[in-house]
Scaffold this motif. Structure first.
Motif, PDB file in Angstrom:
ATOM      1  N   PHE A 193     -10.767  69.646  14.096  1.00 24.61           N
ATOM      2  CA  PHE A 193     -12.285  69.178  14.302  1.00 24.61           C
ATOM      3  C   PHE A 193     -13.161  70.636  14.018  1.00 24.61           C
ATOM      4  CE2 PHE A 193     -15.149  69.731  17.859  1.00 24.61           C
ATOM      5  CZ  PHE A 193     -16.039  68.847  17.587  1.00 24.61           C
ATOM      6  N   VAL A 194     -12.381  71.794  14.484  1.00 23.56           N
ATOM      7  CA  VAL A 194     -13.328  73.090  14.453  1.00 23.56           C
ATOM      8  C   VAL A 194     -13.339  73.463  12.845  1.00 23.56           C
ATOM      9  CG1 VAL A 194     -13.156  75.707  14.703  1.00 23.56           C
ATOM     10  CG2 VAL A 194     -12.629  74.087  16.738  1.00 23.56           C
ATOM     11  N   GLU A 195     -12.509  73.297  12.024  1.00 23.21           N
ATOM     12  CA  GLU A 195     -12.453  73.411  10.782  1.00 23.21           C
ATOM     13  C   GLU A 195     -13.008  72.520   9.882  1.00 23.21           C
ATOM     14  OE1 GLU A 195     -11.438  76.319   9.210  1.00 23.21           O
ATOM     15  OE2 GLU A 195     -10.587  77.220  10.736  1.00 23.21           O
ATOM     16  N   TYR A 196     -12.865  71.140  10.074  1.00 30.04           N
ATOM     17  CA  TYR A 196     -13.251  70.079   9.418  1.00 30.04           C
ATOM     18  C   TYR A 196     -14.483  69.187   9.723  1.00 30.04           C
ATOM     19  CZ  TYR A 196      -9.212  71.752   6.380  1.00 30.04           C
ATOM     20  OH  TYR A 196      -8.493  72.502   5.779  1.00 30.04           O
ATOM     21  N   GLY A 197     -14.264  69.145  11.090  1.00 29.99           N
ATOM     22  CA  GLY A 197     -15.039  68.205  11.907  1.00 29.99           C
ATOM     23  C   GLY A 197     -14.858  66.595  12.108  1.00 29.99           C
ATOM     24  N   PHE A 198     -13.414  66.665  12.168  1.00 34.58           N
ATOM     25  CA  PHE A 198     -12.960  65.365  12.489  1.00 34.58           C
ATOM     26  C   PHE A 198     -11.513  65.363  13.335  1.00 34.58           C
ATOM     27  CE2 PHE A 198     -11.044  66.163   8.184  1.00 34.58           C
ATOM     28  CZ  PHE A 198      -9.588  65.965   8.466  1.00 34.58           C
ATOM     29  N   VAL A 199     -10.960  64.551  13.674  1.00 34.52           N
ATOM     30  CA  VAL A 199      -9.697  64.510  14.243  1.00 34.52           C
ATOM     31  C   VAL A 199      -8.834  63.168  13.839  1.00 34.52           C
ATOM     32  CG1 VAL A 199     -10.393  65.695  16.254  1.00 34.52           C
ATOM     33  CG2 VAL A 199     -10.517  63.169  16.415  1.00 34.52           C
ATOM     34  N   ASN A 200      -7.400  63.392  14.149  1.00 32.65           N
ATOM     35  CA  ASN A 200      -6.496  62.333  13.941  1.00 32.65           C
ATOM     36  C   ASN A 200      -6.513  61.422  14.967  1.00 32.65           C
ATOM     37  OD1 ASN A 200      -5.253  63.241  11.168  1.00 32.65           O
ATOM     38  ND2 ASN A 200      -4.153  64.816  12.724  1.00 32.65           N
ATOM     39  N   ALA A 201      -6.604  59.924  14.582  1.00 31.81           N
ATOM     40  CA  ALA A 201      -6.398  58.832  15.694  1.00 31.81           C
ATOM     41  C   ALA A 201      -5.321  58.750  15.819  1.00 31.81           C
ATOM     42  CB  ALA A 201      -7.327  57.845  15.299  1.00 31.81           C
ATOM     43  N   ILE A 202      -4.954  59.177  17.180  1.00 29.14           N
ATOM     44  CA  ILE A 202      -3.382  59.223  17.445  1.00 29.14           C
ATOM     45  C   ILE A 202      -3.138  58.265  18.704  1.00 29.14           C
ATOM     46  CG2 ILE A 202      -1.230  60.591  18.050  1.00 29.14           C
ATOM     47  CD1 ILE A 202      -2.592  61.218  15.541  1.00 29.14           C
ATOM     48  N   LYS A 203      -1.989  57.237  18.570  1.00 28.27           N
ATOM     49  CA  LYS A 203      -1.542  56.526  19.687  1.00 28.27           C
ATOM     50  C   LYS A 203      -0.687  57.161  20.539  1.00 28.27           C
ATOM     51  CE  LYS A 203      -1.529  52.709  16.309  1.00 28.27           C
ATOM     52  NZ  LYS A 203      -0.742  51.597  15.833  1.00 28.27           N
ATOM     53  N   PRO A 204      -0.593  56.748  22.097  1.00 26.51           N
ATOM     54  CA  PRO A 204       0.064  57.558  22.999  1.00 26.51           C
ATOM     55  C   PRO A 204       1.568  57.512  22.474  1.00 26.51           C
ATOM     56  CG  PRO A 204      -1.502  55.944  23.924  1.00 26.51           C
ATOM     57  CD  PRO A 204      -1.629  55.802  22.509  1.00 26.51           C
ATOM     58  N   GLU A 205       2.106  56.658  22.203  1.00 23.15           N
ATOM     59  CA  GLU A 205       3.365  56.505  21.678  1.00 23.15           C
ATOM     60  C   GLU A 205       4.125  57.703  20.775  1.00 23.15           C
ATOM     61  OE1 GLU A 205       1.582  52.624  19.838  1.00 23.15           O
ATOM     62  OE2 GLU A 205       1.562  53.806  21.746  1.00 23.15           O
ATOM     63  N   GLU A 206       3.060  57.899  19.821  1.00 20.77           N
ATOM     64  CA  GLU A 206       3.215  58.910  18.762  1.00 20.77           C
ATOM     65  C   GLU A 206       3.388  60.368  19.470  1.00 20.77           C
ATOM     66  OE1 GLU A 206       0.995  56.946  14.828  1.00 20.77           O
ATOM     67  OE2 GLU A 206       0.035  58.188  16.183  1.00 20.77           O
ATOM     68  N   PHE A 207       2.708  60.418  20.392  1.00 23.43           N
ATOM     69  CA  PHE A 207       2.803  61.816  21.254  1.00 23.43           C
ATOM     70  C   PHE A 207       4.089  61.875  21.866  1.00 23.43           C
ATOM     71  CE2 PHE A 207      -1.926  62.314  21.156  1.00 23.43           C
ATOM     72  CZ  PHE A 207      -1.787  63.467  20.900  1.00 23.43           C
ATOM     73  N   MET A 208       4.414  60.695  22.765  1.00 15.98           N
ATOM     74  CA  MET A 208       5.538  60.859  23.654  1.00 15.98           C
ATOM     75  C   MET A 208       6.776  60.593  22.815  1.00 15.98           C
ATOM     76  SD  MET A 208       3.585  60.918  26.355  1.00 15.98           S
ATOM     77  CE  MET A 208       5.067  60.960  27.344  1.00 15.98           C
ATOM     78  N   SER A 209       6.821  60.328  21.545  1.00 15.75           N
ATOM     79  CA  SER A 209       7.919  60.051  20.874  1.00 15.75           C
ATOM     80  C   SER A 209       8.203  61.376  20.099  1.00 15.75           C
ATOM     81  CB  SER A 209       8.019  59.165  19.931  1.00 15.75           C
ATOM     82  OG  SER A 209       6.870  59.164  18.860  1.00 15.75           O
ATOM     83  N   GLY A 210       7.225  62.425  19.973  1.00 14.45           N
ATOM     84  CA  GLY A 210       7.255  63.533  19.177  1.00 14.45           C
ATOM     85  C   GLY A 210       7.149  63.436  17.800  1.00 14.45           C
ATOM     86  N   VAL A 211       6.690  62.273  17.420  1.00 13.96           N
ATOM     87  CA  VAL A 211       6.261  61.989  15.914  1.00 13.96           C
ATOM     88  C   VAL A 211       5.001  62.899  15.454  1.00 13.96           C
ATOM     89  CG1 VAL A 211       5.315  60.406  14.389  1.00 13.96           C
ATOM     90  CG2 VAL A 211       7.235  59.741  15.985  1.00 13.96           C
ATOM     91  N   TYR A 212       3.905  62.949  16.512  1.00 17.78           N
ATOM     92  CA  TYR A 212       2.897  63.486  16.195  1.00 17.78           C
ATOM     93  C   TYR A 212       2.857  65.025  16.835  1.00 17.78           C
ATOM     94  CZ  TYR A 212      -2.067  65.156  15.882  1.00 17.78           C
ATOM     95  OH  TYR A 212      -3.216  65.809  15.693  1.00 17.78           O
ATOM     96  N   PRO A 213       2.507  65.905  15.845  1.00 15.51           N
ATOM     97  CA  PRO A 213       2.465  67.379  16.206  1.00 15.51           C
ATOM     98  C   PRO A 213       1.268  67.654  17.215  1.00 15.51           C
ATOM     99  CG  PRO A 213       1.699  67.270  14.072  1.00 15.51           C
ATOM    100  CD  PRO A 213       2.077  66.104  14.710  1.00 15.51           C
ATOM    101  N   GLY A 214       1.434  67.104  18.341  1.00 11.32           N
ATOM    102  CA  GLY A 214       0.254  67.528  19.329  1.00 11.32           C
ATOM    103  C   GLY A 214       0.210  68.916  19.919  1.00 11.32           C
ATOM    104  N   GLU A 215      -0.849  69.718  20.283  1.00 16.86           N
ATOM    105  CA  GLU A 215      -0.696  70.985  20.691  1.00 16.86           C
ATOM    106  C   GLU A 215      -1.811  71.158  21.881  1.00 16.86           C
ATOM    107  OE1 GLU A 215      -0.246  74.131  17.662  1.00 16.86           O
ATOM    108  OE2 GLU A 215      -1.957  75.013  18.402  1.00 16.86           O
ATOM    109  N   VAL A 216      -1.646  72.164  22.488  1.00 17.95           N
ATOM    110  CA  VAL A 216      -2.535  72.814  23.543  1.00 17.95           C
ATOM    111  C   VAL A 216      -2.488  74.050  23.693  1.00 17.95           C
ATOM    112  CG1 VAL A 216      -3.436  72.798  26.006  1.00 17.95           C
ATOM    113  CG2 VAL A 216      -2.287  70.772  24.792  1.00 17.95           C
ATOM    114  N   ASN A 217      -3.604  74.955  23.357  1.00 20.40           N
ATOM    115  CA  ASN A 217      -3.717  76.239  23.538  1.00 20.40           C
ATOM    116  C   ASN A 217      -4.035  76.419  24.892  1.00 20.40           C
ATOM    117  OD1 ASN A 217      -4.552  78.999  23.412  1.00 20.40           O
ATOM    118  ND2 ASN A 217      -4.467  79.096  21.205  1.00 20.40           N
TER     119      ASN A 217
END
Length: 476
Positions: free
Chosen positions: A295-319
């Motif tokens: 978002f900061v660099e390009y102005g968009f985000v990936n549309a992600i489903k909850p199961e992609e987070f919970m399964s570890g498929v998507y590299p979600g991150e919190v600073n």
């Protein structure tokens, strides 16, 4: 009045610019017939223009070859006087500033005009635009509102981006001051704020569209703006196209390049390990970035489903740097010592939670910071428990963990770290829930780019919420 569009969804103006750019590319030696240029741009709903296959394309096949002299980079702009004073980003942004198309017209650049005319004309929905507008006192109510609703970690990263932009602008401003014949090209723009906004337009184009290109220059200068290629949108999973440089492939397989092959070479774009069907979008992976960075660099985000987070498929991150910094600030001299030690050892900042690889976890940098934090009594009146070399017994044991001599400091220290991570998770979850509620309230009366931006901010808060919940669940 409705803007006419073509069968591809492009406006008539964009279609004419595409054809003009193709003629320009052909004049520089590019093969643009349907046997050699297998892609073309089309409009993508909610994503601007994208790149699409015009035929079925087998795996690892060339899509097009871009002549080196059609790329904008530090080499092709080497004619600028004392160009070595500027970085590649500064030089390319300066060039775009000087040749930005005036409303309703095409770029006046005699060398790259048809390509520059094809670049996006406006970045009103890019977050850097909002923060620069705010600094100039011209931000709209909607721009200020969206920034107010951002997660703290996102706003902090945006301010770092603005700092980079300001550094580049100051370098270019000084360069122009010493070369009045160049700045005269844009003297008609008048006031300082308009000139910086023209530079911002060029800078965002460079920052969002450049390709890493090993030109044999300093590390940060190996980058190019590449016609056609830069239409490709991002896909975080299974992209369909990758760039290669001339001499980098044999049967379209990547090889290790010899030092002699560095320089401004032709660019070959090929399909990946899977083929591309006719009319399928051709995509790139801009990098394994969390939504915050995208978002900061390009102005968009990936549309992600909850199961992609919970399964570890998507590299979600919190600073969580702001939360940890607050913890240290509350500890007086002990917190100050921890800050100095972490900074000296290269472990200050970039403290994060991750959803991938599974199970969700705190980063090693965060665990390392908390281990040191918990080597001291949590009280503001911390005193002289530090040896002459700046390390007490516990903090020397901490240093052994970062050197790999031992896995942890003590069972009690690990337990304390785990409890602090739980507390950080709870704080992230609490503020994310509040942030999501505020975003919902801010949607009233919105529309256009504002509603889309609020939707992105909602996804950013959601990513923080899901990742923190996943980490907390793992610790339960």
């Amino acid at each position: 009045m409705t803007t006419p569009v073509t069968d591809s969804g492009l406006t008539d103006s964009d279609e004419q610019r595409w054809r003009a750019m193709l003629e320009w590319l052909k004049g520089h030696g590019m093969l643009i017939d349907e046997d050699h240029l297998l892609v073309r741009p089309k409009h993508v709903a909610d994503a601007g223009n994208g790149l699409f296959a015009i035929v079925d394309i087998p795996r690892q096949s060339p899509l097009f070859t871009l002549p080196s002299k059609t790329k904008i980079n530090a080499e092709t702009l080497g004619h600028y006087p004392r160009s070595e004073l500027l970085t590649a980003t500064q030089l390319m942004s300066l060039h775009l500033l000087l040749h930005r198309p005036v409303d309703g017209h095409e770029s006046d650049d005699p060398n790259f005009g048809p390509y520059i005319s094809m670049l996006p004309r406006d970045f009103g929905s890019h977050p850097l635009t909002w923060v620069v507008h705010q600094s100039l006192g011209v931000a709209s109510r909607e721009e200020c509102k969206v920034m107010d609703l951002m997660p703290p970690s996102v706003l902090a990263e945006l301010l770092l981006l603005e700092k980079r932009f300001r550094t580049d602008w100051e370098a270019v401003r000084q360069y122009l001051d010493n070369l009045p014949e160049l700045s005269q090209q844009r003297r008609s723009k008048g006031v300082h704020s308009e000139l910086i906004l023209d530079f911002m337009w060029g800078w965002i184009n460079v920052n969002t569209r450049c390709l890493y290109d090993d030109l044999g220059l300093d590390k940060d200068d190996n980058m190019s703006l590449c016609p056609v290629f830069d239409f490709a949108n991002h896909a975080w999973f299974q992209p369909t196209m990758e760039p290669l440089r001339e001499g980098e492939s044999e049967n379209w397989q990547v090889e290790r390049r010899s030092p002699g092959e560095r320089g401004n070479l032709d660019l070959v774009c090929v399909s990946c390990d899977r083929g591309i069907a006719r009319d399928q979008e051709v995509t790139l992976r801009y990098g394994w970035h969390p939504n915050r960075t995208l978002f900061v660099e390009y102005g968009f985000v990936n549309a992600i489903k909850p199961e992609e987070f919970m399964s570890g498929v998507y590299p979600g991150e919190v600073n969580v740097q702001d939360i940890v910094t607050d913890l240290l600030d509350q500890q007086g001299d002990a917190g100050t010592f921890v800050k100095k030690t972490l900074d000296a050892e290269g472990y200050w900042g970039d403290w994060t939670f991750h959803s991938s690889p599974s199970p969700a976890h705190a980063s090693f940098r965060l665990i390392t910071a908390l281990r040191l934090y918990h080597t001291f009594p949590t009280r503001p009146d911390f005193g002289g428990a530090v040896s002459e070399n700046g390390m007490n017994t516990a903090s020397r044991a901490w240093r052994d963990t970062i050197m790999g001599y031992t896995d942890d400091i003590s069972e009690a220290n690990e337990k304390a770290c785990g409890e602090t991570i739980r507390e950080i998770c709870r704080k992230v979850i609490e503020r994310a829930e509040i942030g999501l509620k505020c975003v919902k309230e801010g949607e009233e009366g919105g529309g256009g780019w504002y509603s889309k931006s609020l939707g992105i901010v909602e996804q950013l808060w959601t990513e923080e919420l899901w990742v923190a919940r996943a980490v907390l669940l793992k610790l339960s």
